[in-house]
Write a protein that holds these residues in place. Structure first.
Motif, PDB file in Angstrom:
ATOM      1  N   GLY A   1       1.090   4.255 -14.357  1.00  0.00           N
ATOM      2  CA  GLY A   1      -0.342   4.660 -14.577  1.00  0.00           C
ATOM      3  C   GLY A   1      -1.291   3.670 -13.781  1.00  0.00           C
ATOM      4  O   GLY A   1      -2.339   3.707 -13.093  1.00  0.00           O
ATOM      5  N   VAL A   2      -0.671   2.525 -13.867  1.00  0.00           N
ATOM      6  CA  VAL A   2      -1.356   1.158 -13.322  1.00  0.00           C
ATOM      7  C   VAL A   2      -1.047   1.242 -11.894  1.00  0.00           C
ATOM      8  O   VAL A   2      -2.255   0.933 -11.055  1.00  0.00           O
ATOM      9  CB  VAL A   2      -0.911  -0.239 -13.707  1.00  0.00           C
ATOM     10  N   ALA A   3      -0.299   1.670 -11.413  1.00  0.00           N
ATOM     11  CA  ALA A   3      -0.063   1.494  -9.808  1.00  0.00           C
ATOM     12  C   ALA A   3      -0.869   2.604  -9.260  1.00  0.00           C
ATOM     13  O   ALA A   3      -1.645   2.462  -8.189  1.00  0.00           O
ATOM     14  CB  ALA A   3       1.485   2.092  -9.708  1.00  0.00           C
ATOM     15  N   THR A   4      -0.834   3.713  -9.899  1.00  0.00           N
ATOM     16  CA  THR A   4      -1.944   4.924  -9.460  1.00  0.00           C
ATOM     17  C   THR A   4      -3.438   4.405  -9.541  1.00  0.00           C
ATOM     18  O   THR A   4      -4.021   4.617  -8.364  1.00  0.00           O
ATOM     19  CB  THR A   4      -1.658   6.244 -10.193  1.00  0.00           C
ATOM     20  N   ALA A   5      -3.651   3.761 -10.652  1.00  0.00           N
ATOM     21  CA  ALA A   5      -5.073   3.430 -10.798  1.00  0.00           C
ATOM     22  C   ALA A   5      -5.389   2.459  -9.605  1.00  0.00           C
ATOM     23  O   ALA A   5      -6.348   2.222  -9.061  1.00  0.00           O
ATOM     24  CB  ALA A   5      -5.424   2.942 -12.056  1.00  0.00           C
TER      25      ALA A   5
ATOM     26  N   SER B   1      -8.057  10.153   2.191  1.00  0.00           N
ATOM     27  CA  SER B   1      -8.961  10.257   1.265  1.00  0.00           C
ATOM     28  C   SER B   1      -8.749  11.709   0.668  1.00  0.00           C
ATOM     29  O   SER B   1      -8.892  11.724  -0.474  1.00  0.00           O
ATOM     30  CB  SER B   1     -10.459  10.330   1.692  1.00  0.00           C
ATOM     31  N   TRP B   2      -8.090  12.670   1.500  1.00  0.00           N
ATOM     32  CA  TRP B   2      -7.735  13.798   0.776  1.00  0.00           C
ATOM     33  C   TRP B   2      -6.770  13.671  -0.195  1.00  0.00           C
ATOM     34  O   TRP B   2      -6.588  14.297  -1.129  1.00  0.00           O
ATOM     35  CB  TRP B   2      -7.225  14.829   1.949  1.00  0.00           C
ATOM     36  N   LEU B   3      -5.805  12.902   0.291  1.00  0.00           N
ATOM     37  CA  LEU B   3      -4.878  12.572  -0.994  1.00  0.00           C
ATOM     38  C   LEU B   3      -5.368  11.528  -2.110  1.00  0.00           C
ATOM     39  O   LEU B   3      -5.015  12.131  -3.307  1.00  0.00           O
ATOM     40  CB  LEU B   3      -3.591  11.411   0.026  1.00  0.00           C
ATOM     41  N   ALA B   4      -6.416  10.893  -1.872  1.00  0.00           N
ATOM     42  CA  ALA B   4      -6.745  10.335  -2.999  1.00  0.00           C
ATOM     43  C   ALA B   4      -7.569  11.104  -3.984  1.00  0.00           C
ATOM     44  O   ALA B   4      -7.473  11.449  -5.386  1.00  0.00           O
ATOM     45  CB  ALA B   4      -7.974   9.448  -2.729  1.00  0.00           C
TER      46      ALA B   4
ATOM     47  N   GLU C   1       0.877  -1.137   0.015  1.00  0.00           N
ATOM     48  CA  GLU C   1      -0.013   0.010  -0.033  1.00  0.00           C
ATOM     49  C   GLU C   1       0.692   1.295  -0.037  1.00  0.00           C
ATOM     50  O   GLU C   1       0.672   2.176  -0.682  1.00  0.00           O
ATOM     51  CB  GLU C   1      -0.797  -0.109   1.272  1.00  0.00           C
ATOM     52  N   LEU C   2       1.903   1.095   0.822  1.00  0.00           N
ATOM     53  CA  LEU C   2       2.564   2.483   1.067  1.00  0.00           C
ATOM     54  C   LEU C   2       3.529   2.649  -0.452  1.00  0.00           C
ATOM     55  O   LEU C   2       3.754   3.632  -0.914  1.00  0.00           O
ATOM     56  CB  LEU C   2       3.868   2.268   2.088  1.00  0.00           C
ATOM     57  N   LEU C   3       3.979   1.503  -0.997  1.00  0.00           N
ATOM     58  CA  LEU C   3       4.760   1.563  -2.378  1.00  0.00           C
ATOM     59  C   LEU C   3       3.722   2.347  -3.324  1.00  0.00           C
ATOM     60  O   LEU C   3       3.949   3.232  -4.130  1.00  0.00           O
ATOM     61  CB  LEU C   3       5.146   0.374  -2.867  1.00  0.00           C
ATOM     62  N   LEU C   4       2.616   1.775  -3.487  1.00  0.00           N
ATOM     63  CA  LEU C   4       1.715   2.185  -4.481  1.00  0.00           C
ATOM     64  C   LEU C   4       1.358   3.704  -4.263  1.00  0.00           C
ATOM     65  O   LEU C   4       1.071   4.449  -5.002  1.00  0.00           O
ATOM     66  CB  LEU C   4       0.338   1.334  -4.569  1.00  0.00           C
ATOM     67  N   GLY C   5       0.959   3.930  -2.867  1.00  0.00           N
ATOM     68  CA  GLY C   5       0.584   5.262  -2.457  1.00  0.00           C
ATOM     69  C   GLY C   5       1.907   6.267  -2.969  1.00  0.00           C
ATOM     70  O   GLY C   5       1.381   7.471  -3.346  1.00  0.00           O
ATOM     71  N   ALA C   6       2.990   5.842  -2.566  1.00  0.00           N
ATOM     72  CA  ALA C   6       4.010   6.523  -3.280  1.00  0.00           C
ATOM     73  C   ALA C   6       4.124   6.953  -4.662  1.00  0.00           C
ATOM     74  O   ALA C   6       4.389   8.096  -5.131  1.00  0.00           O
ATOM     75  CB  ALA C   6       5.601   6.044  -2.545  1.00  0.00           C
ATOM     76  N   LEU C   7       3.840   5.835  -5.233  1.00  0.00           N
ATOM     77  CA  LEU C   7       3.664   6.133  -6.890  1.00  0.00           C
ATOM     78  C   LEU C   7       2.687   7.139  -7.282  1.00  0.00           C
ATOM     79  O   LEU C   7       3.065   7.761  -8.257  1.00  0.00           O
ATOM     80  CB  LEU C   7       3.689   4.685  -7.342  1.00  0.00           C
ATOM     81  N   ALA C   8       1.658   7.019  -6.370  1.00  0.00           N
ATOM     82  CA  ALA C   8       0.496   7.872  -6.992  1.00  0.00           C
ATOM     83  C   ALA C   8       1.038   9.135  -6.646  1.00  0.00           C
ATOM     84  O   ALA C   8       0.741  10.029  -7.473  1.00  0.00           O
ATOM     85  CB  ALA C   8      -0.723   7.382  -6.189  1.00  0.00           C
ATOM     86  N   SER C   9       1.621   9.330  -5.555  1.00  0.00           N
ATOM     87  CA  SER C   9       2.026  10.667  -5.091  1.00  0.00           C
ATOM     88  C   SER C   9       2.863  11.356  -6.039  1.00  0.00           C
ATOM     89  O   SER C   9       3.055  12.556  -6.303  1.00  0.00           O
ATOM     90  CB  SER C   9       2.380  10.752  -3.634  1.00  0.00           C
ATOM     91  N   VAL C  10       3.876  10.459  -6.626  1.00  0.00           N
ATOM     92  CA  VAL C  10       4.760  10.864  -7.791  1.00  0.00           C
ATOM     93  C   VAL C  10       4.114  11.956  -8.705  1.00  0.00           C
ATOM     94  O   VAL C  10       4.415  12.956  -9.044  1.00  0.00           O
ATOM     95  CB  VAL C  10       5.596   9.912  -8.327  1.00  0.00           C
TER      96      VAL C  10
ATOM     97  N   VAL D   1      -4.838  13.229  -5.556  1.00  0.00           N
ATOM     98  CA  VAL D   1      -4.198  12.491  -6.780  1.00  0.00           C
ATOM     99  C   VAL D   1      -5.098  12.569  -8.010  1.00  0.00           C
ATOM    100  O   VAL D   1      -4.667  12.641  -9.189  1.00  0.00           O
ATOM    101  CB  VAL D   1      -3.943  11.328  -6.334  1.00  0.00           C
ATOM    102  N   GLU D   2      -6.451  12.338  -8.136  1.00  0.00           N
ATOM    103  CA  GLU D   2      -7.364  12.152  -8.955  1.00  0.00           C
ATOM    104  C   GLU D   2      -7.316  13.395  -9.780  1.00  0.00           C
ATOM    105  O   GLU D   2      -7.450  13.739 -10.971  1.00  0.00           O
ATOM    106  CB  GLU D   2      -8.723  11.746  -8.617  1.00  0.00           C
ATOM    107  N   SER D   3      -7.455  14.581  -9.009  1.00  0.00           N
ATOM    108  CA  SER D   3      -7.503  16.122  -9.607  1.00  0.00           C
ATOM    109  C   SER D   3      -5.991  16.338 -10.194  1.00  0.00           C
ATOM    110  O   SER D   3      -6.147  16.830 -11.462  1.00  0.00           O
ATOM    111  CB  SER D   3      -7.571  17.018  -8.589  1.00  0.00           C
ATOM    112  N   GLY D   4      -4.949  15.737  -9.686  1.00  0.00           N
ATOM    113  CA  GLY D   4      -3.613  15.910 -10.453  1.00  0.00           C
ATOM    114  C   GLY D   4      -3.583  15.189 -11.451  1.00  0.00           C
ATOM    115  O   GLY D   4      -3.105  15.889 -12.697  1.00  0.00           O
ATOM    116  N   VAL D   5      -4.449  13.989 -11.628  1.00  0.00           N
ATOM    117  CA  VAL D   5      -4.074  13.347 -13.085  1.00  0.00           C
ATOM    118  C   VAL D   5      -4.974  14.094 -13.981  1.00  0.00           C
ATOM    119  O   VAL D   5      -4.639  14.273 -15.323  1.00  0.00           O
ATOM    120  CB  VAL D   5      -4.515  11.996 -12.690  1.00  0.00           C
ATOM    121  N   GLU D   6      -6.151  14.455 -13.579  1.00  0.00           N
ATOM    122  CA  GLU D   6      -7.020  15.094 -14.338  1.00  0.00           C
ATOM    123  C   GLU D   6      -6.418  16.637 -15.019  1.00  0.00           C
ATOM    124  O   GLU D   6      -6.504  16.807 -16.032  1.00  0.00           O
ATOM    125  CB  GLU D   6      -8.375  15.568 -13.596  1.00  0.00           C
TER     126      GLU D   6
END
Lengths: 326, 319, 327
Positions: C107-111, C121-124, B7-16, C127-132
């Protein structure tokens, strides 16, 4: 490794046999609580059906059940009749050479098992079958003396309105829904003030006025299922049709809404000819004056409701009405 | 790997991704700030020939204290606005009518051919549109449509070749319409049949059913399509730099028909045309100022699209 | 009038007749105008769409010769000696591959994170707004941001450093990195849609068997979402192949692939080059070259690549014949 043994058998022990209430002999109606025409309890027909299960074959159980309306006053004026109507989808016939009258002042119920063509027959009355590209039609449908095939289809549908199985109010306010037909049909778009009265009238006839009068701007999709279906009935009535077609209108509703709508339908039959398709035999018995039984596209029997349910002429009708198949 | 670590890894990637976009906004605005600071609000106003101003900025002396920043970007902003708004308005009308045609009135065989072609056109790279524009439309307009008097009438301000506002708007419209058509067609098709059938059963004719029920239910998709197309039009740099004239000029509607033939150059095209000079500090900062304006515009665009969809939710139109 | 029952089988059924579609005679004038406008739009659409396709096909076939695809481009004033566009084709392929390789895992990791975890949830939402926002950013802005970013000496390993220390900042690496941002929202969107359409009871069944969330994602969810991921990837590849702004700014605009450094593969990636899109741009009257025929030929090849990718996307998204979860 030890061999696997099956789990032990557990028996459910019932102490004594369930009690069975003795059924009243057929021909004797269970005493209604009061003398009102409208039987309040929807359980009464079920009681009649239980009686019929032990009754003699051939005597329909329905005859003993209370009905929602008094005996017919006589034949009403004929509004539509079908002559040798045949409808086929891609060559496969769904309705075969049906001849049938539709009269104002009475409710005509079309009954039959699934797939027998009753919905197709109903949809051909207002030429909704034309929306399906593979549909072909033979025979004649006459509305007040005119062949419906020669009428302009939008004109026809204003005179013959339909209510569908699933309530389908448009994504607009209640007022806009009911006023929709009035706004979009004529050549001149009526102003809002001119629409208030027809909308209120239609909502009263549909029995919804009391519930929505304070806020006609309420979103139609937020009403309950029964209210939505009554809204659809109001919408169909708004333009003053001559014939009202109902395609299993209560099948998606709870019993209380069903009861309200059945009362409604019976009250409407003075002004419009009503044709209702239903697979609920008790409902047909409750509200219909004339019944047409269809099976695999043929109109097997047609006649007054007491006859079709109580003393059917055809063997197939007898079997269907007594529940032998369905 | 434990669940927590994954979860942390994926979250980190998403935060990138988030960091990238935030970093981009910060970088661009930081670099762009001096240009705005030195011009104030007049940056957006008219005044002088913007191309000359850009040349002056490019030729600034090396001493940071003497950097030239003066810029009145109004012609560029006006050019951007007029090409974008023109293309989107024409394109949206055309797309809506075409989508209705495809869904309801087109003969089935035509529909089967037209739909894949439209989807293909939506994927064609913009440089190909630019190529056709510059090799076909520009000479046609330059030689056949613009008359000598028209050229003379504005010769003291600007040269009329075929590269003009007209070509820019036409090709931009053709470029953004297919994707709008595709989105609106999908939306019209996904309107529940119970509504359209119910409306037909009330005796309403075909056109009225489509217009009052299907199009009304598809309004959120129409808005989304318009926002998407506007974003594409705003950011289109290459095609517009090929056909719109590459002169920082604000076409003058008072010129009558010649207004259409005057050249212009929207913001994105300006960036592309001037990208080589980025190494010169004040020039680079000016270019980043253009990029900053584009960034803010796309942000405002997304917000207004979201805001436009809100009132539609009231009656149950699924937004 | 009395009804009578259906006659016995054996009687000939009347021939069914079809009905005509409703006429427009009773419509209001406004409705008829609307209908006419729709037809006009439809006909205009046909003319433009088929005209464009036909024109490109004609010009392309006219100017495309096989040796153009295999010879390297040269810079020469004499048009007959400027060679073909082999390097740009290779450039397009390299850039698409680099961009997709970067965009796909991200992309897959973020999805996956957004659909399966999404805490806090604020981060989620951010991130969604960021991708948009990335999806809405013009590619030219991404291009000059890339230039700005990769000209910092921190990133000098990604490209060629000139004498005197100025980092060039333009290479296949840097252009590929920015291209991945173009493809990222498409991969993200398709993957998220695919994952969201997997019903909840599938996940519950996997947890009930004792599998961890990570294992469920890896063994159950991602394989099911594979068509969606593939669709998003193909869409992203199409957009990368067609983008010109980033190429023009971040790829150095040399006709041939120039490598920087000595290691064989890496040096090409650190070097500069061109792609089909920048080749078309340069050979049009807007660029320095003046060879519209070569531009048409290259544009035609580019168009064929895009058509092929579109075809692949259609095939992938029609693969709904894969076993569904019923429901």
């Amino acid at each position: 490794m030890e061999r696997l043994t099956p789990p032990p058998i557990r028996r459910i022990v019932v102490d004594d046999d369930p009690t069975v209430v003795a059924a009243p002999p057929p021909g004797q109606a269970p005493a209604p609580a009061n003398g009102t025409v409208v039987a309040g309890s929807p359980l009464a027909p079920a009681g009649g059906a239980a009686a019929g299960a032990t009754g003699t074959p051939g005597a329909s159980s329905f005859v003993s059940a209370p009905r929602r309306r008094p005996a017919t006053e006589g034949l009403g004026t004929e509004r539509m009749h079908l002559e040798e109507l045949t409808v086929a989808y891609s060559g496969k016939e769904a309705v075969k050479r049906v001849t049938l009258p539709v009269r104002q002042g009475e409710v005509l119920a079309l009954i039959g098992p699934s797939g027998c063509g009753k919905t197709t027959l109903l949809r051909s009355l207002n030429r909704l079958t034309e929306l399906t590209p593979t549909a072909t039609q033979g025979g004649r449908i006459v509305l007040d003396g005119e062949d419906t095939g020669l009428l302009e289809v939008t004109q026809l549908r204003r005179r013959v309105s339909m209510v569908f199985q699933q309530p389908n109010p448009f994504p607009m306010s209640v007022f806009d829904n009911v006023a929709y037909a009035l706004r979009e049909q004529g050549t001149k778009r009526p102003g809002k003030a001119a629409l208030n009265e027809p909308v209120a009238e239609a909502l009263r006839r549909a029995g919804l006025w009391d519930e929505v009068a304070e806020d006609l701007d309420h979103a139609a999709l937020r009403l309950s299922g029964g209210q939505q279906q009554r809204l659809c009935i109001a919408r169909a009535l708004a333009a003053g049709p001559e014939v009202l077609l109902l395609d299993e209108p209560c099948s998606a509703l709870d019993p209380r809404s069903t009861q309200i709508i059945e009362d409604l339908i019976v009250g409407l039959r003075k002004d419009v000819a009503v044709v209702i398709v239903t697979h609920n035999l008790q409902q047909a018995y409750r509200i219909a004056d004339y019944v047409g039984f269809m099976y695999l596209g043929d109109l097997v029997e047609y006649g007054p409701a007491e006859e079709v349910f109580g003393n059917p002429r055809e063997e197939r009708t007898r079997e269907y009405v007594s529940g032998a198949f369905g | 790997m434990t669940d927590r670590r994954v979860e942390l890894l994926l979250g980190a990637l998403a935060s990138v991704v988030l960091l990238l976009i935030v970093g981009m906004v910060i970088f661009v605005f930081t670099k762009a700030w001096p240009s705005f600071a030195n011009n104030g609000l007049k940056w957006f106003g008219p005044g002088g020939n913007v191309d000359d101003q850009l040349i002056d900025i490019f030729n600034s002396p090396a001493n940071p204290a003497n950097y030239v920043y003066k810029l009145r970007a109004y012609p560029l902003i006006y050019g951007t606005a007029i090409t974008t708004i023109g293309a989107v308005v024409i394109g949206l009308t055309f797309a809506l009518l075409s989508a209705i045609f495809i869904v309801e009135f087109a003969p089935p065989r035509l529909r089967a051919v037209l739909e894949p072609v439209v989807r293909l056109l939506a994927a064609v790279p913009s440089v190909i549109y630019g190529l056709i524009g510059i090799l076909v439309l520009v000479p046609f307009i330059g030689n056949d449509l613009i008359t000598a008097e028209q050229k003379k009438s504005v010769a003291f301000v600007v040269q009329l070749s075929g590269s003009s506002l007209l070509v820019a708007v036409v090709i931009l419209t053709v470029m953004i319409t297919p994707i709008m058509i595709a989105i609106i067609v999908d939306a019209l098709r996904s309107v529940p049949r119970s509504w359209t059938e119910g409306a037909s059963a009330l005796g309403v004719n075909r056109w009225r059913v489509i217009w009052t029920i299907s199009v009304r239910a598809a309004r959120p998709a129409i808005i989304a399509a318009a926002v998407l197309a506007t974003a594409r039009a705003l950011g289109e740099a290459i095609m517009l730099s090929m056909v719109s004239g590459s002169v920082g000029f604000a076409p003058n509607p008072l010129d009558g028909l010649t207004f259409l033939f005057e050249p212009t150059r929207p913001l994105a095209a300006t960036i592309v045309d001037n990208a080589e000079g980025l190494s010169v500090k004040p020039f680079g900062q000016t270019i980043y100022a253009f990029a900053a304006v584009l960034l803010v515009s796309s942000l405002l665009l997304s917000l207004s699209g979201w805001a436009a969809k809100q009132p539609l939710k009231r009656y149950g139109v699924r937004a | 009038m009395e009804a009578h029952t259906t006659p016995l089988p054996g009687a000939a059924a009347p021939a069914p007749r079809t009905r005509a579609v409703e006429s427009t005679a009773t419509w209001r004038r406004r409705d008829r105008i609307g209908l006419a406008l729709c037809w006009a739009a439809g006909i205009l659409l046909c003319l433009i769409a088929f005209g464009l396709v036909a024109y490109m096909a004609v010009r392309g076939v006219q100017y495309l010769k096989l040796d153009l695809l295999t010879t390297r481009p040269l810079s020469d004033l004499d048009q007959s000696k400027t060679g073909g566009f082999l390097d740009p084709i290779i450039g397009t392929v390299i850039l698409t591959v680099v961009g997709t390789l970067l965009a796909l895992p991200l992309g897959v990791a973020t999805a996956v994170w957004i659909t399966e975890y999404a805490r806090p949830s604020w981060l989620a939402r951010a991130v969604e707004s960021g991708v948009e926002m990335v999806a809405g950013t013009p590619s030219i802005v991404l291009a000059i941001f890339g230039l700005l970013l990769f000209s910092e000496s921190v990133f000098s390993f990604l490209s060629f450093t000139a004498q005197g220390g100025a980092v060039f900042g333009r290479s296949f690496f840097t252009a590929g990195a920015m291209m991945s941002l173009i493809a990222l929202p498409l991969v993200f969107g398709s993957t998220r849609e695919a994952l969201q359409s997997i019903p909840g009871h599938v996940r519950e069944a996997s947890y009930a068997l004792g599998k961890t969330k990570a294992a469920t994602i890896r063994r159950v969810l991602l394989p099911t979402a594979r068509p969606g991921i593939a669709t998003g990837t193909a869409l992203g590849m199409g957009r990368i192949a067609g983008d010109t702004a980033i190429v023009v700014i971040l790829l150095g605009a040399t006709l041939q692939l120039q490598s920087a450094g000595d290691t064989p593969g890496l040096s090409t990636l650190k070097g500069t080059g061109s792609t089909l899109t920048s080749y078309v741009y340069n050979n049009s009257p807007a660029g320095e070259g003046n060879a519209p025929e070569k531009a048409y030929a290259a544009a035609f090849v580019l168009l064929l690549i895009v058509i092929a990718l579109n075809f692949a996307i259609d095939l992938l998204s029609n693969k709904r014949k894969a076993p569904t979860w019923s429901g």
